[in-house]
Design an enzyme around this catalytic site. Sequence first.
Site, PDB file in Angstrom:
ATOM      1  N   TYR A 142      29.599  78.192  78.842  1.00 37.57           N
ATOM      2  CA  TYR A 142      29.359  79.583  78.456  1.00 37.57           C
ATOM      3  C   TYR A 142      29.059  79.670  76.971  1.00 37.57           C
ATOM      4  CZ  TYR A 142      30.172  84.566  77.667  1.00 37.57           C
ATOM      5  OH  TYR A 142      30.041  85.873  77.289  1.00 37.57           O
ATOM      6  N   SER A 163      28.170  86.524  72.040  1.00 43.92           N
ATOM      7  CA  SER A 163      29.602  86.604  72.299  1.00 43.92           C
ATOM      8  C   SER A 163      30.339  85.955  71.140  1.00 43.92           C
ATOM      9  CB  SER A 163      29.943  85.856  73.598  1.00 43.92           C
ATOM     10  OG  SER A 163      31.331  85.706  73.757  1.00 43.92           O
TER      11      SER A 163
END
Length: 245
Positions: free
Chosen positions: A155, A142
Amino acid sequence: MSEINSKVVIITGASSGLGKATALRLAKGGAKLVLAARREERLVELRDTIKDQGGEAIYQVTDVTDRAQVESLAKAAKEAYGRIDVLVNNAGLMPLSPLDELKVDEWEKMIDVNIKGVLYGIAAVLPTMREQHVGHIINLSSVAGHKVFPASAVYSATKFAVKALSEGIRQEGNGEIRSTNISPGAVATELTSKISAPDTAKGVNEMYEMAIDPDAIARAIAYAIEQPADVDVNEIIIRPTRQPL
């Protein structure tokens, strides 16, 4: 797409979003797909769509947090097609929240899916790829695996880990195993639906108004796969043109 044609590709998280878009695109290129996710009805629908369009696919219900299930997935791929050419480690969770909210259960789920699930995938396919002396592992990281922002600490930690694993595969590939780390920005998927922190969800949903179509990521994955064997596309970051972070 000659390099995609007839390659056996396992895709985790294939029931929606990036996984589904990737499956549809690779099927058009002639790949033999092994679709994995937890929602069987969606896997059946996707498999049938691919077959109706002239493609080839099987599926297996798989929870990537269960090592035995991931090993069974790899075994099913090899039994069906005789080899494993590509693993797309796509399954992931993004329940963003500030650390002060102490959503420890969500932290643990992210670690289980985003890190351990990726590791289980690698462990399941690596022996076969070594036997073949060729293979390609594509991990979905990501933009948050390159930059930490408020509410993304855990995350981001999981996605930094994915980036590190991708680099480790590259360095230990011995000229046989290709490694690609794909880092999407805002993409229109179900990821944002799991954010339980109200203020965070509001901010993320506002940013995701600019989200790009999942096929943008599928095209990048296809690009990495379709390179000749002596070319390893190691890193791709893809954001909406208007995304600031």
